[in-house]
Design a protein around this motif. Structure first.
Motif, PDB file in Angstrom:
ATOM      1  N   ALA A  93       0.918  -1.160  -0.015  1.00  0.00           N
ATOM      2  CA  ALA A  93      -0.033   0.208   0.198  1.00  0.00           C
ATOM      3  C   ALA A  93       0.680   1.514   0.033  1.00  0.00           C
ATOM      4  O   ALA A  93       0.525   2.121  -0.642  1.00  0.00           O
ATOM      5  N   TRP A  94       2.013   1.228   0.719  1.00  0.00           N
ATOM      6  CA  TRP A  94       2.870   2.364   0.799  1.00  0.00           C
ATOM      7  C   TRP A  94       3.848   2.395  -0.271  1.00  0.00           C
ATOM      8  O   TRP A  94       4.113   3.467  -1.014  1.00  0.00           O
ATOM      9  N   LEU A  95       3.982   1.371  -1.038  1.00  0.00           N
ATOM     10  CA  LEU A  95       5.108   1.401  -2.375  1.00  0.00           C
ATOM     11  C   LEU A  95       4.278   1.407  -3.674  1.00  0.00           C
ATOM     12  O   LEU A  95       4.826   1.455  -4.600  1.00  0.00           O
ATOM     13  N   PHE A  96       2.772   1.309  -3.404  1.00  0.00           N
ATOM     14  CA  PHE A  96       2.197   1.279  -4.806  1.00  0.00           C
ATOM     15  C   PHE A  96       2.490   2.515  -5.824  1.00  0.00           C
ATOM     16  O   PHE A  96       2.602   2.172  -6.968  1.00  0.00           O
ATOM     17  N   PHE A  97       2.288   3.618  -5.232  1.00  0.00           N
ATOM     18  CA  PHE A  97       2.583   4.639  -6.200  1.00  0.00           C
ATOM     19  C   PHE A  97       3.951   4.656  -6.506  1.00  0.00           C
ATOM     20  O   PHE A  97       4.318   5.375  -7.745  1.00  0.00           O
ATOM     21  N   PRO A  98       4.902   4.725  -5.734  1.00  0.00           N
ATOM     22  CA  PRO A  98       6.314   4.468  -5.969  1.00  0.00           C
ATOM     23  C   PRO A  98       6.381   3.705  -7.325  1.00  0.00           C
ATOM     24  O   PRO A  98       7.366   3.787  -8.217  1.00  0.00           O
TER      25      PRO A  98
END
Length: 352
Positions: free
Chosen positions: A168-173
């Motif tokens: 969830a934290w890495l999705f956009f990166p």
């Protein structure tokens, strides 16, 4: 959301009568003229996109050897995504009735202008449309580094498992790498393919790459050129991924046990993004995902007009019609990714 609730799935299993419901809806859509081609709209849209591209290229040559070119890179990332939306429409034969004419538009936009293989992408995307959110058959939820279901999460190992636990934290990166993935997949498809059509696609991709790199290296220093590519391709992938992400992520997933008819399979797995005409422009019409999945060949400008008919039809037949704001849709998708990755995260105890 997790996989489709099995009691619900059983209650919505397909039967011969189900297809008559979709036929009724199709009749309403056709009588409203919403499947008619919109040649003038697409002519204006394609002309506007090419004008935006010309503005970006003019700014690039005028700025010359300058770090301000990173702003041009960001601008051209937006333009590239808008060009890709037209390629998407061509892949669904929304622009012309003729397959050959649509393929020509798709090749020019995808291979030549953007650098993505149209011939590779179309069958992949059609597989998604046929089986949206199907754990076994939808290529869009078969991503190696992300888990969209509990079963996928349990099957992750090594680096993929580490990424999935914080997905969830890495999705956009991770979306910053999406353009690189699409370019690489396109090249692989061309190398593995054969025939005249494959040769044409390969030549168009080669022309795109040659012109792209030549222009950058002639105008910019090598370091500036590298920075330009990183910014332009990274933001292109981010924007493109953000346009597709709200559509199905966090919606129910299906398996072969879920024997749903076409109408329910498309509606239950899709989410619309509500908003103004600016949202329509920003997401390339993909915000009308329910209508688009029910009628893939419907021209993009007709989707907004089809929405009230489809929404009312779903209400009459007791079908959930899911809508969310742009921010709300991302929130739902990220909450789902976070929940799926939870079993992979270490359990904290009171002693910790």
């Amino acid at each position: 959301m997790a996989a489709l609730d099995r009691p619900l799935a059983a209650g919505l299993s397909s039967g011969k009568g189900r297809w008559s419901e979709y036929t009724q809806l199709s009749r309403q859509i056709k009588q409203a003229g919403l499947l008619e081609r919109r040649y003038r709209w697409y002519a204006a849209k394609i002309s506007a996109n090419l004008a935006l591209l010309a503005v970006g290229l003019t700014a690039f040559f005028l700025l010359g050897d300058s770090w301000w070119q990173l702003l041009t890179a960001a601008y051209l990332a937006v333009v590239a995504t808008q060009l890709t939306f037209v390629g998407h429409d061509a892949g669904h034969r929304q622009i012309f009735r003729s397959r050959r004419a649509n393929d020509l538009v798709g090749l020019l936009h995808g291979n030549l202008l953007v650098g993505i293989s149209f011939g590779w992408w179309v069958p992949k995307h059609n597989a998604h449309h046929t089986n949206p959110n199907d754990e076994d058959l939808d290529p869009d939820i078969g991503i190696a580094v992300l888990a969209f279901t509990a079963a996928q999460a349990r099957g992750k190992h090594g680096l993929a498992r580490m990424i999935s636990r914080s997905q969830a934290w890495l999705f956009f990166p991770l979306l910053l790498l999406e353009a690189a993935h699409l370019h690489l997949a396109s090249v692989k498809a061309i190398v593995r393919g054969s025939g005249r059509a494959n040769t044409v696609e390969g030549l168009l991709l080669l022309v795109h790459l040659a012109v792209y790199l030549t222009v950058l290296l002639v105008v910019l220093t090598p370091v500036q050129a590298l920075a330009f590519v990183v910014v332009q391709q990274g933001l292109f992938g981010l924007y493109l991924g953000c346009a597709f992400a709200p559509n199905h992520k966090g919606m129910p997933t299906l398996t072969q046990a879920d024997q749903l008819d076409f109408l329910r399979r498309q509606v239950l797995t899709s989410r619309n993004v509500c908003g103004s005409r600016f949202v329509d422009f920003l997401l390339g019409g993909l915000n009308y995902q329910i209508e688009h999945h029910l009628f893939p060949s419907m021209p993009r400008p007709n989707l907004r007009r089809a929405q009230p008919l489809v929404r009312e039809f779903c209400a009459q037949h007791g079908l959930p019609y899911t809508e969310a704001s742009l921010v709300g849709s991302y929130s739902q998708a990220l909450r789902h990714l976070h929940a799926v990755g939870a079993p992979l995260r270490p359990v904290r105890t009171a002693a910790d």
